[in-house]
Design a protein around this motif. Structure first.
Motif, short mmCIF file in Angstrom:
data_model
loop_
_atom_site.label_atom_id
_atom_site.label_comp_id
_atom_site.label_asym_id
_atom_site.label_seq_id
_atom_site.Cartn_x
_atom_site.Cartn_y
_atom_site.Cartn_z
N ARG A 3 0.82 -1.21 0.00
CA ARG A 3 0.00 0.00 0.00
C ARG A 3 0.86 1.26 0.00
O ARG A 3 0.51 2.25 -0.64
N LYS A 4 1.97 1.19 0.69
CA LYS A 4 2.88 2.33 0.74
C LYS A 4 3.47 2.60 -0.65
O LYS A 4 3.55 3.74 -1.10
N ARG A 5 3.84 1.53 -1.33
CA ARG A 5 4.39 1.65 -2.68
C ARG A 5 3.33 2.18 -3.64
O ARG A 5 3.61 3.04 -4.48
N VAL A 6 2.11 1.67 -3.52
CA VAL A 6 1.02 2.12 -4.38
C VAL A 6 0.73 3.60 -4.13
O VAL A 6 0.53 4.37 -5.07
N LYS A 7 0.75 4.03 -2.86
CA LYS A 7 0.53 5.45 -2.55
C LYS A 7 1.63 6.32 -3.14
O LYS A 7 1.37 7.41 -3.65
N MET A 8 2.88 5.83 -3.08
CA MET A 8 3.99 6.59 -3.63
C MET A 8 3.84 6.72 -5.15
O MET A 8 4.00 7.81 -5.72
N ASP A 14 0.15 11.66 -9.80
CA ASP A 14 -0.62 12.89 -9.61
C ASP A 14 0.19 14.12 -10.00
O ASP A 14 -0.32 15.02 -10.66
N VAL A 15 1.45 14.14 -9.60
CA VAL A 15 2.32 15.28 -9.94
C VAL A 15 2.54 15.33 -11.46
O VAL A 15 2.47 16.40 -12.07
N ILE A 16 2.80 14.18 -12.07
CA ILE A 16 3.01 14.14 -13.52
C ILE A 16 1.77 14.62 -14.25
O ILE A 16 1.86 15.44 -15.17
N SER A 17 0.59 14.14 -13.84
CA SER A 17 -0.64 14.53 -14.53
C SER A 17 -0.96 16.01 -14.32
O SER A 17 -1.54 16.65 -15.19
N LEU A 18 -0.55 16.56 -13.21
CA LEU A 18 -0.79 17.97 -12.93
C LEU A 18 0.06 18.87 -13.83
O LEU A 18 -0.40 19.89 -14.32
N THR A 181 -6.69 -3.37 -11.06
CA THR A 181 -6.56 -4.37 -10.00
C THR A 181 -5.51 -3.93 -8.97
O THR A 181 -5.71 -4.05 -7.77
N LEU A 182 -4.40 -3.40 -9.45
CA LEU A 182 -3.32 -2.95 -8.57
C LEU A 182 -3.76 -1.79 -7.69
O LEU A 182 -3.52 -1.77 -6.48
N PHE A 183 -4.46 -0.82 -8.28
CA PHE A 183 -4.79 0.39 -7.54
C PHE A 183 -6.12 0.32 -6.79
O PHE A 183 -6.27 0.98 -5.77
#
Length: 185
Positions: A3-8, A14-18, A181-183
């Motif tokens: 979960r920590k890796r998925v959050k990272m 999010d930064v890239i899409s912004l 599935t991953l997210f």
């Protein structure tokens, strides 16, 4: 730990899409300034050409929209979904998404209609709706592009374009399933 890796990964995405679109626009404007390209005039010429292309593609667009509507209205899409539902359950693929996977290669508006049906039948935050949303964004309207855009410029022989487009669509669908599935599971 997962979960920590998925959050990272999610925060990086999010930064890239912004910043992706503003960086692309600024890069284009900067390159145009360096090359002394008249940006506004070039944009206007492109818009004029776009209107001409729009007029040329109307017959192709009408044909593909009618064909998709007939395919959906005939019940063939529902029949295919019912036939494949047993196999889809075994691989944990929601059967409601299969029509989207099939129609997406044909038409963006038809795919959006199928997605709307999925979103109405399932809660917006459900796994099925999220997977359908990812799938909608990860694949292309291959047959639409071939029929409309290739037809508009007079390309009759597609060569490898159809096979390449369908392979890319399949990869996009598989990637959508994996990412969703991953997210979201």
């Amino acid at each position: 730990r997962r979960r920590k890796r998925v959050k990272m990964i999610k925060s990086i995405l999010d930064v890239i899409s912004l910043w992706a679109l503003p960086v692309i626009i600024m890069t284009i404007l900067l390159c145009a300034a360096v090359r002394k390209v008249p940006v506004y005039e070039t944009f206007i010429e492109g818009a004029k050409d776009g209107v001409k292309v729009t007029v040329r593609i109307i017959p192709y667009l009408t044909a593909i929209i009618v064909a998709i509507a007939m395919f959906r209205a005939s019940g063939a899409l529902d029949m295919i979904t019912n036939l494949c539902s047993g196999f889809l359950q075994k691989i944990h693929f929601p059967a409601e998404i299969l029509p989207l996977a099939i129609v997406r290669s044909l038409s963006g508006s038809a795919a959006l209609g199928v997605f709307s049906d999925i979103a109405v039948q399932n809660p917006p935050d459900s796994f099925t709706t999220k997977m359908a949303a990812v799938m909608l964004g990860s694949s292309e309207t291959t047959f639409y592009v071939l029929a409309v855009y290739f037809g508009a410029v007079g390309i009759k022989k597609y060569r490898y374009a159809l096979a390449t487009g369908l392979i890319a669509d399949a990869i996009g669908i598989v990637a959508a399933v994996v990412v969703a599935t991953l997210f979201f599971s």
